[in-house]
Design an enzyme around this catalytic site. Structure first.
Site, PDB file in Angstrom:
ATOM      1  N   SER A   1     -11.590   3.545   8.508  1.00  0.00           N
ATOM      2  CA  SER A   1     -10.634   3.511   7.508  1.00  0.00           C
ATOM      3  C   SER A   1     -10.172   1.978   7.306  1.00  0.00           C
ATOM      4  O   SER A   1     -10.115   1.586   6.233  1.00  0.00           O
ATOM      5  CB  SER A   1      -9.235   4.344   7.558  1.00  0.00           C
ATOM      6  OG  SER A   1      -8.627   3.920   8.927  1.00  0.00           O
TER       7      SER A   1
ATOM      8  N   GLY B   1     -11.900   8.263  13.027  1.00  0.00           N
ATOM      9  CA  GLY B   1     -13.100   7.492  13.445  1.00  0.00           C
ATOM     10  C   GLY B   1     -14.112   7.759  12.209  1.00  0.00           C
ATOM     11  O   GLY B   1     -15.365   7.557  12.347  1.00  0.00           O
TER      12      GLY B   1
ATOM     13  N   GLY C   1      -7.482   6.955  11.879  1.00  0.00           N
ATOM     14  CA  GLY C   1      -7.570   7.660  13.238  1.00  0.00           C
ATOM     15  C   GLY C   1      -8.512   8.861  13.507  1.00  0.00           C
ATOM     16  O   GLY C   1      -8.537   9.448  14.601  1.00  0.00           O
TER      17      GLY C   1
ATOM     18  N   TYR D   1     -13.837   1.049  24.668  1.00  0.00           N
ATOM     19  CA  TYR D   1     -14.884   0.376  23.736  1.00  0.00           C
ATOM     20  C   TYR D   1     -15.337  -0.621  24.231  1.00  0.00           C
ATOM     21  O   TYR D   1     -16.650  -1.075  24.376  1.00  0.00           O
ATOM     22  CB  TYR D   1     -14.534   0.545  22.153  1.00  0.00           C
ATOM     23  CG  TYR D   1     -15.588  -0.332  21.377  1.00  0.00           C
ATOM     24  CD1 TYR D   1     -16.151   0.700  20.601  1.00  0.00           C
ATOM     25  CD2 TYR D   1     -15.699  -1.427  21.060  1.00  0.00           C
ATOM     26  CE1 TYR D   1     -16.982   0.522  19.378  1.00  0.00           C
ATOM     27  CE2 TYR D   1     -16.558  -1.858  20.111  1.00  0.00           C
ATOM     28  CZ  TYR D   1     -17.396  -0.929  19.382  1.00  0.00           C
ATOM     29  OH  TYR D   1     -18.181  -1.212  18.385  1.00  0.00           O
TER      30      TYR D   1
ATOM     31  N   SER E   1       0.891  -1.351  -0.013  1.00  0.00           N
ATOM     32  CA  SER E   1      -0.054  -0.068  -0.073  1.00  0.00           C
ATOM     33  C   SER E   1       0.909   1.163  -0.009  1.00  0.00           C
ATOM     34  O   SER E   1       2.002   1.213   0.352  1.00  0.00           O
ATOM     35  CB  SER E   1      -0.976  -0.027   1.120  1.00  0.00           C
ATOM     36  OG  SER E   1      -0.103   0.657   2.322  1.00  0.00           O
TER      37      SER E   1
ATOM     38  N   ASP F   1     -19.777  -0.324  10.566  1.00  0.00           N
ATOM     39  CA  ASP F   1     -18.843   0.415   9.500  1.00  0.00           C
ATOM     40  C   ASP F   1     -18.789  -0.658   8.327  1.00  0.00           C
ATOM     41  O   ASP F   1     -18.665   0.006   7.322  1.00  0.00           O
ATOM     42  CB  ASP F   1     -17.386   0.259  10.301  1.00  0.00           C
ATOM     43  CG  ASP F   1     -17.452   1.131  11.620  1.00  0.00           C
ATOM     44  OD1 ASP F   1     -18.330   1.695  11.996  1.00  0.00           O
ATOM     45  OD2 ASP F   1     -16.589   1.098  12.481  1.00  0.00           O
TER      46      ASP F   1
END
Ligand code: GLA
Length: 387
Positions: free
Chosen positions: A131, A128, A126, A228, A70, A176
């Site tokens: 990603s 939220g 980072g 979380y 990447s 998500d």
């Protein structure tokens, strides 16, 4: 979408593998309009897809295994059947999200083709805005297409969530991946996280002269994983004490009686957030169905107060951004995503974007915070082959 990301993924593929990719697959990041931490309580969420994407340039390889590279990492990573076999977690770091997808596909009985993939992305990391779910969804969509795998779109988010939960080890819900895979242009995705049923809710901001301003607080994400998991455990424990399958099963009318059965004050606050938040999603959907977009503002702001006071997942930077947006005339504003930083959404008149972001900048400057970054977004499409 911004085709420079696609061009960059294709260029990265050529440079790393010395060949042409078979195709390009793009999966978007997301914001959630309302319904936070409700997904793992079998509740309701209402995300929409961002114009930012992870793009996978990919081709079937002629030798076994998978190689991924990447533009956001140094060296390519190669893994084979042993790293994607019965024991999850063998590949760590960013490539673990892709290995997790291969693992989850193989676990579900699919014959995953060996492949080479090059990724590029303009989804902020980072912040939220998912990603990592975009990375999983881009990898999944590419591998499903390359292998001609028979995996209906509606079943893909659960498979990607399994990769994240079991292979990467993050105890997240299904929002998500659902957003990145199932969103459609111009609509918000009303998802029932128990049945996985969706309704595409028209969300034409421009026609109403409105915009959603996304303000990235740029607050350092701290304690995110531990906090979380703690919220999730508290909700599950509360459901157990109340004798319901999930907090989704407590209605607003039953809330007081339910709270009376819980001894722990913190747990009571967590439950109050989830029960009231689910109702706010339903109320928001009702308003949007009848085209009353402006009126969802107070629900957004109430959602923020609930996250701040009852679920306790906001930080000073996001509270300040919400207050600044409201003081600048926003109809409503709230943090979006898991919390402890990340982005704020403000529903504003379309011509007020500059004033609103300037107001947030000034408020941050007064508090000595790192400057926020802001952009307006309209709902884009979910994951798809783009070339
Ligand atoms: C993160 C998780 C989602 C969801 C949100 C909060 O984004 O990945 O599953 O729980 O937080 O709504």
């Amino acid at each position: 979408m911004d085709m420079t990301v696609a061009t960059s993924a294709a260029g990265n593929f050529r440079q790393t593998y010395g060949a042409e990719p078979t195709g390009l697959w793009a999966a978007p990041g997301r914001v959630n309009l309302i319904g936070e931490h409700t997904d793992y309580n079998d509740g309701f969420v209402l995300p929409f897809a961002l114009p930012q994407h992870v793009v996978a340039a990919a081709a079937v390889a002629d030798s076994p295994g998978w190689t991924v590279c990447s533009t956001f990492a140094d060296d390519p990573v190669t893994f084979g059947e042993s790293e994607t076999g019965t024991e999850p977690g063998a590949v760590s770091g960013w490539a673990g999200y892709v290995a997790g997808i291969v693992w989850a596909l193989r676990e579900a009985g699919f014959d995953v083709p060996p492949a080479r993939i090059a990724f590029a992305s303009d989804v902020p990391v980072g912040a939220g805005v998912s990603s990592s779910a975009a990375l999983e969804s881009a990898a999944l969509t590419a591998l499903v297409d390359l292998g001609g795998l028979d995996l209906p779109v509606a079943d893909r988010p659960a498979l990607a969530q399994r990769a994240e939960n079991r292979y990467v080890g993050a105890p997240t819900g299904i929002m998500d991946q659902s957003a990145s895979i199932r969103c459609t242009e111009g609509r918000a995705l009303f998802l029932d996280c128990r049945s996985y049923e969706v309704e595409q809710i028209p969300f034409d901001l421009a026609a109403a002269g409105l915009a959603i301003l996304i303000i990235n607080s740029n607050a350092p994400h701290q304690h995110v994983d531990g906090e979380y998991g703690a919220r999730r455990r508290s909700c599950e424990e509360a459901a157990r004490i109340l004798g319901v399958p999930a907090l989704r099963d407590v209605t607003p009318a039953e809330l007081d009686a339910a709270l009376g059965k819980l001894a722990d004050e913190i747990m009571r606050r967590r439950v109050r957030h989830i029960v009231t938040e689910n109702q706010r999603v339903l109320d928001t959907v009702e308003l949007l169905r009848s085209g009353r977009i402006r009126e969802i503002g107070p629900l957004m702001t109430a959602s923020h107060a609930s996250m701040r006071d009852d679920f306790e997942i906001t930080v000073a930077q996001v509270d300040v951004a919400v207050e600044a947006a409201l003081a600048a005339g926003a109809y409503g504003a709230r943090m979006t995503g898991g919390g402890f930083g990340g982005c704020v959404l403000a529903l504003i008149d379309a011509d007020r974007a500059d004033e609103t972001s300037a107001a947030a900048e000034r408020a941050y400057e007064r508090r000595g915070f790192t400057a926020p970054t802001a952009w307006s977004a309209t709902p884009g499409p979910g994951a798809a082959r783009v070339s």
